[in-house]
Write an enzyme that holds these catalytic residues in place. Sequence first.
Site, PDB file in Angstrom:
ATOM      1  N   GLU A  56      67.685  67.726 -39.800  1.00  0.00           N
ATOM      2  CA  GLU A  56      68.382  69.019 -39.777  1.00  0.00           C
ATOM      3  C   GLU A  56      69.040  69.200 -38.407  1.00  0.00           C
ATOM      4  OE1 GLU A  56      70.288  71.872 -40.395  1.00  0.00           O
ATOM      5  OE2 GLU A  56      68.902  71.798 -42.107  1.00  0.00           O
ATOM      6  N   ASP A  64      74.905  72.574 -48.434  1.00  0.00           N
ATOM      7  CA  ASP A  64      76.148  73.343 -48.409  1.00  0.00           C
ATOM      8  C   ASP A  64      77.064  72.825 -49.511  1.00  0.00           C
ATOM      9  OD1 ASP A  64      78.681  74.483 -47.755  1.00  0.00           O
ATOM     10  OD2 ASP A  64      78.004  74.742 -45.696  1.00  0.00           O
TER      11      ASP A  64
END
Length: 258
Positions: free
Chosen positions: A111, A160
């Site tokens: 991340e 996303d």
Amino acid sequence: MSLGRDHLPPHPGGHPADDAGGHVVETAEGAERAFYGRRKGKRLRAGQEQRLTELLPSLRLALPPAGQFLDPKALFPVPTDEVWLEIGFGGGEHLAAQAGAHPRTGIIGAEPFVNGVVKLLRAVDEAALRNVRIWDEDATALLAALPDASLARVYLLYPDPWPKRRQRKRRFVSDGALAEIARVLRPGGVFRFASDIDDYAGWTLVRAARCPDLTWTATTASDWMKPWADWPGTRYEAKALAAGRPPSYLEFRRASPT
């Protein structure tokens, strides 16, 4: 001073080549990936900054020199039966829950968003989790450093969606990315994907169908609508359900060599 990504110590491992804006250039689906998005959101609190400087260095992976591979089980200070990877762990609640429930499973979280990393660091700190490691750069470099058949699970949860047509090449799921995920999964290992965007679920199914090493595990029409048995839920899922967007839960199994 607030610690943004640029203020953190540099990685001992390598980085993909980037353009003047600090993003990897991607020319086509399946070509070199890029991290598109913010590195940092709102200002960090003092306790969060402290964990970044004191805890993250002990958990952060260092990639080996080019042409060499990590030894995933050796990354953890506790006995490890198998290793999982979560790509884009967001706030880290799923990863932390799985690490707590499976203490003999090593879990790597990738991340690059600093505010997400500090949330996971808090969970690791408060629960004294010793089976977690973090890669806070683009996941593509990490995948390339993993040996064949070295992971039992890979998660990609609520990535996303990049919904505009011109943005879709930015989606993490591509033919090349799925081929890499299949490569690092051991035979029988699984890739789990969740999204509340129907178009992205369909996009993933189409590309997984083109990957000869991945097989969709659904056997009934409702399988992809139900969370997995050990699913702890995430804040993204809660937001989606509250907004009336039912998520899709897709699982693909790594085929055994013929």
